[in-house]
Design an enzyme around this catalytic site. Structure first.
Site, PDB file in Angstrom:
ATOM      1  N   HIS A  37       0.834  -1.207   0.000  1.00 30.69           N
ATOM      2  CA  HIS A  37       0.000   0.000   0.000  1.00 30.69           C
ATOM      3  C   HIS A  37       0.877   1.268   0.000  1.00 30.69           C
ATOM      4  O   HIS A  37       0.598   2.231  -0.707  1.00 30.69           O
ATOM      5  CB  HIS A  37      -0.878   0.065   1.249  1.00 30.69           C
ATOM      6  CG  HIS A  37      -1.860  -1.065   1.401  1.00 30.69           C
ATOM      7  ND1 HIS A  37      -1.739  -2.030   2.371  1.00 30.69           N
ATOM      8  CD2 HIS A  37      -2.975  -1.372   0.706  1.00 30.69           C
ATOM      9  CE1 HIS A  37      -2.747  -2.880   2.286  1.00 30.69           C
ATOM     10  NE2 HIS A  37      -3.511  -2.513   1.279  1.00 30.69           N
ATOM     11  N   ASP A 150      -3.612  -7.133  -7.401  1.00 27.53           N
ATOM     12  CA  ASP A 150      -4.997  -7.496  -7.715  1.00 27.53           C
ATOM     13  C   ASP A 150      -5.215  -7.182  -9.195  1.00 27.53           C
ATOM     14  O   ASP A 150      -5.895  -6.225  -9.564  1.00 27.53           O
ATOM     15  CB  ASP A 150      -5.951  -6.704  -6.815  1.00 27.53           C
ATOM     16  CG  ASP A 150      -5.707  -7.013  -5.358  1.00 27.53           C
ATOM     17  OD1 ASP A 150      -6.203  -8.024  -4.878  1.00 27.53           O
ATOM     18  OD2 ASP A 150      -4.953  -6.254  -4.709  1.00 27.53           O
TER      19      ASP A 150
HETATM   20  P1  AMP Z   1      -6.568  -3.580  -0.353  1.00 27.06           P
HETATM   21  O1  AMP Z   1      -6.338  -2.819   0.902  1.00 27.06           O
HETATM   22  O2  AMP Z   1      -6.204  -5.028  -0.262  1.00 27.06           O
HETATM   23  O3  AMP Z   1      -7.946  -3.360  -0.924  1.00 27.06           O
HETATM   24  O4  AMP Z   1      -5.575  -2.982  -1.429  1.00 27.06           O
HETATM   25  C1  AMP Z   1      -5.570  -1.609  -1.728  1.00 27.06           C
HETATM   26  C2  AMP Z   1      -4.680  -1.375  -2.922  1.00 27.06           C
HETATM   27  O5  AMP Z   1      -3.351  -1.822  -2.633  1.00 27.06           O
HETATM   28  C3  AMP Z   1      -5.133  -2.159  -4.175  1.00 27.06           C
HETATM   29  O6  AMP Z   1      -4.947  -1.340  -5.320  1.00 27.06           O
HETATM   30  C4  AMP Z   1      -4.197  -3.339  -4.177  1.00 27.06           C
HETATM   31  O7  AMP Z   1      -3.995  -3.884  -5.463  1.00 27.06           O
HETATM   32  C5  AMP Z   1      -2.917  -2.706  -3.648  1.00 27.06           C
HETATM   33  N1  AMP Z   1      -2.031  -3.726  -3.087  1.00 27.06           N
HETATM   34  C6  AMP Z   1      -2.322  -4.676  -2.179  1.00 27.06           C
HETATM   35  N2  AMP Z   1      -1.247  -5.471  -1.948  1.00 27.06           N
HETATM   36  C7  AMP Z   1      -0.256  -4.994  -2.751  1.00 27.06           C
HETATM   37  C8  AMP Z   1       1.099  -5.398  -2.987  1.00 27.06           C
HETATM   38  N3  AMP Z   1       1.647  -6.433  -2.364  1.00 27.06           N
HETATM   39  N4  AMP Z   1       1.815  -4.682  -3.876  1.00 27.06           N
HETATM   40  C9  AMP Z   1       1.281  -3.611  -4.536  1.00 27.06           C
HETATM   41  N5  AMP Z   1       0.019  -3.186  -4.349  1.00 27.06           N
HETATM   42  C10 AMP Z   1      -0.746  -3.866  -3.477  1.00 27.06           C
END
Ligand code: AMP
Length: 280
Positions: A37, A150
């Site tokens: 994030h 994702d």
């Molecule tokens: P989430 O909190 O899981 O909904 O993720 C929020 C954003 O962070 C989304 O755009 C995800 O694709 C991105 N994200 C989550 N994990 C990663 C990671 N390991 N590397 C890069 N971006 C990430």
């Protein structure tokens, strides 16, 4: 850094920023922030005058048997991390504000939402596109940043941005991994040390696929069978939901892998459903 919890206040703040000709970059998250994030926030910092990060655990993207209630929440630490990474505003709305009792309007991206994750989690993308459309309307960003972790979600949202004509530059940032290759995820917190090691099975399988393609093996069935063996050797009791080889843009399945193929997979390791992907 400012913390805003009300939709009206957030709308007012973004309108004022636009009136002052300030560009806005938006990073939507569900909180419990990790380095993945934070990499998006740092990327946002480089693209616009003001960085808005949202924290919202979106009930509409969880299925009835999924982990909405136990999804890890850590608001205090999240706010400190966002500040350190360069965020200017953190927007933390309540679910009752985003979805009042009489809520009945949804945004659906048709084809791209129906494959891969969409098959296993039927309502998932409808929840994602609906909440992101609402966040776009509230924060009015010039740039929005999503993670390649994702991958399908980023494709679905990019399509929605184009189809609905949002004047937003869409950025997809690379997946951030742990040293051993495990893609960072808020759900990694659920694991014990031994289970966490087994969670690397997704990365090992993707690396195997990439090496096989590099060495000239193109047949998807052959590569999948090797990937299954690698997964089972690393995490014997895991359940493989799917391993898919698709075209990078259309997400249509391919039978011969090439450099423009993306391999995506979902595996349940000790009851935690993990996803990962890699361009081959
Ligand atoms: P989430 O909190 O899981 O909904 O993720 C929020 C954003 O962070 C989304 O755009 C995800 O694709 C991105 N994200 C989550 N994990 C990663 C990671 N390991 N590397 C890069 N971006 C990430």
């Amino acid at each position: 850094m400012q913390t805003i919890r009300s939709i009206t206040k957030m709308q007012k703040a973004s309108r004022q920023l636009a009136a002052r000709s300030k560009t806005i970059a938006l990073v939507p998250t569900m909180g419990n922030l990790h380095e993945g994030h934070l990499s998006l926030i740092r990327c946002a910092r480089k693209t616009a005058d003001v960085v808005i990060v949202t924290i919202f655990v979106n009930p509409k993207q969880f299925g009835p048997k999924e982990d909405y209630k136990k999804y890890p929440r850590d608001e205090k630490n999240d706010i400190a991390k966002i500040k350190k990474a360069g965020g200017d505003i953190v927007f933390i709305p309540k679910a009752t504000q985003i979805y009042p009792d009489d809520f009945q309007t949804y945004v659906t991206v048709e084809k791209l939402s129906q494959t891969l994750e969409g098959k296993s989690r039927p309502e998932h993308f409808r929840g994602v596109t609906t909440v992101v459309a609402k966040l776009f309307n509230i924060t009015r960003p010039d740039v929005a940043i999503f993670g390649a972790k994702d991958f399908q979600q980023s494709k679905v949202l990019k399509q929605m941005t184009k189809d609905l004509g949002y004047p937003i530059k869409f950025v997809i940032a690379p997946t951030v991994r742990e040293k051993d290759g495990l893609a960072m995820s808020s759900r990694n917190r659920y694991f014990t040390v031994e289970q966490r090691h087994q969670a690397c099975c997704l990365y090992y399988a993707l690396r195997t696929a990439r090496e096989m393609v590099k060495s000239g093996i193109k047949d998807v069935r052959t590569i999948k069978s090797e990937m299954r063996a690698v997964i089972k050797a690393t995490s014997p009791k895991c359940k493989i939901d799917y391993i898919a080889f698709t075209e990078f843009d259309s997400l249509k399945p391919v039978s011969k892998a090439s450099k423009s193929t993306i391999c995506s997979l979902a595996v349940c390791v000790h009851n935690v459903r993990l996803i990962d992907n890699m361009r081959l």
